[in-house]
Design a protein around this motif. Structure first.
Motif, PDB file in Angstrom:
ATOM      1  N   VAL A 109      24.899 -16.689  46.333  1.00 17.74           N
ATOM      2  CA  VAL A 109      23.925 -17.764  46.531  1.00 17.74           C
ATOM      3  C   VAL A 109      22.651 -17.163  47.111  1.00 17.74           C
ATOM      4  N   VAL A 110      21.574 -17.187  46.332  1.00 14.19           N
ATOM      5  CA  VAL A 110      20.305 -16.571  46.729  1.00 14.19           C
ATOM      6  C   VAL A 110      19.333 -17.654  47.176  1.00 14.19           C
ATOM      7  N   MET A 111      18.789 -17.513  48.391  1.00 13.34           N
ATOM      8  CA  MET A 111      17.793 -18.431  48.912  1.00 13.34           C
ATOM      9  C   MET A 111      16.526 -17.658  49.253  1.00 13.34           C
ATOM     10  N   SER A 112      15.395 -18.113  48.710  1.00 11.18           N
ATOM     11  CA  SER A 112      14.116 -17.480  49.022  1.00 11.18           C
ATOM     12  C   SER A 112      13.011 -18.541  49.023  1.00 11.18           C
ATOM     13  N   ASP A 113      11.905 -18.199  49.678  1.00  9.99           N
ATOM     14  CA  ASP A 113      10.773 -19.129  49.683  1.00  9.99           C
ATOM     15  C   ASP A 113       9.524 -18.516  49.071  1.00  9.99           C
ATOM     16  N   GLY A 114       9.691 -17.359  48.402  1.00  8.97           N
ATOM     17  CA  GLY A 114       8.500 -16.715  47.864  1.00  8.97           C
ATOM     18  C   GLY A 114       8.762 -15.852  46.651  1.00  8.97           C
ATOM     19  N   ILE A 115       7.728 -15.128  46.229  1.00  8.04           N
ATOM     20  CA  ILE A 115       7.775 -14.292  45.036  1.00  8.04           C
ATOM     21  C   ILE A 115       8.297 -12.905  45.393  1.00  8.04           C
TER      22      ILE A 115
END
Length: 221
Positions: A144-150
């Motif tokens: 499960v991958v969580m990110s808020d950017g590029i």
């Protein structure tokens, strides 16, 4: 993957015989932007910490708790194993720590490199699958991958390589700000997911919590 509902509330019933063997790997963005405030007074990183703790608490209470293992990878421009592969509950009655600090910005705060994070998660996934007993319940892994950017490096080829293994699935989520979702970041995260249903954009801690639980449980609790 199950729908994002609270239909799978867990209980304290006795465990039942093992029917599956699943590892959930949380891959959590700890880049500098995760220190931004969301929901008034809480940062995105604090929201992640709360969501992970809630996830672990619910799994510990599940009658299927011995069927699950968890691991946590945190990253910015580098990736580290925050929590190695750990059974949610073992035969001695010990459980994974649902009161630990899962704030992903600890030891991070730089840029964003999802590629390095995926590589670290892949290593854990292969370790789990290779070490599973040959005569036991077939193992599976959900990343499960969580990110808020590029991402500064393209993670899509690495994700496609991981997805060649039928025993590994990838879920992904963009932790966005209302009115400010990044189209390129969303596109990247959608493309690393195993299917469109394995992706979701979230804007707050509650939605993130539901996404984590639904993704890792896969309807098994």
């Amino acid at each position: 993957m199950s729908k994002y509902t609270d239909d799978f509330i867990l209980d304290d019933a006795p465990t039942i015989p093992q029917i599956f063997n699943q590892l959930g790997i949380l891959v959590l963005d700890g880049s500098g932007s995760m220190s931004a405030i969301t929901e008034g007074t809480i940062t995105k990183a604090d929201a992640v910490n709360l969501a992970v703790r809630e996830l672990l608490t619910r799994f510990i209470a599940s009658k299927n708790r011995k069927d699950f293992s968890m691991a946590v990878v945190t990253f910015d421009h580098e990736a580290i194993v925050h929590t190695p592969i750990t059974r949610v509950a073992d035969d001695n009655g010990d459980t994974i720590d649902d009161n630990a600090d899962y704030n992903p910005t600890e030891k991070h705060g730089g840029g964003t490199d999802i590629l390095k994070a995926l590589k670290q998660a892949q290593s854990l996934a292969e370790q789990f699958l290779n070490n599973a007993p040959a005569d036991g319940v077939p193992p599976s892994v959900i990343i499960v991958v969580m990110s808020d950017g590029i991402s500064q490096s393209d993670p899509i080829p690495a994700a496609n390589d991981i997805k060649k293994n039928e025993n590994i699935s990838i879920c992904s989520t963009l932790f966005a700000e209302k009115g400010g979702a990044n189209a390129l970041a969303e596109k990247i995260l959608r493309n690393i997911a195993s299917s469109p249903a394995h992706y979701k954009t979230v804007y707050d801690a509650e939605t993130l919590r539901k996404f984590f639980i639904a993704s890792v449980s896969s309807g098994k609790i």
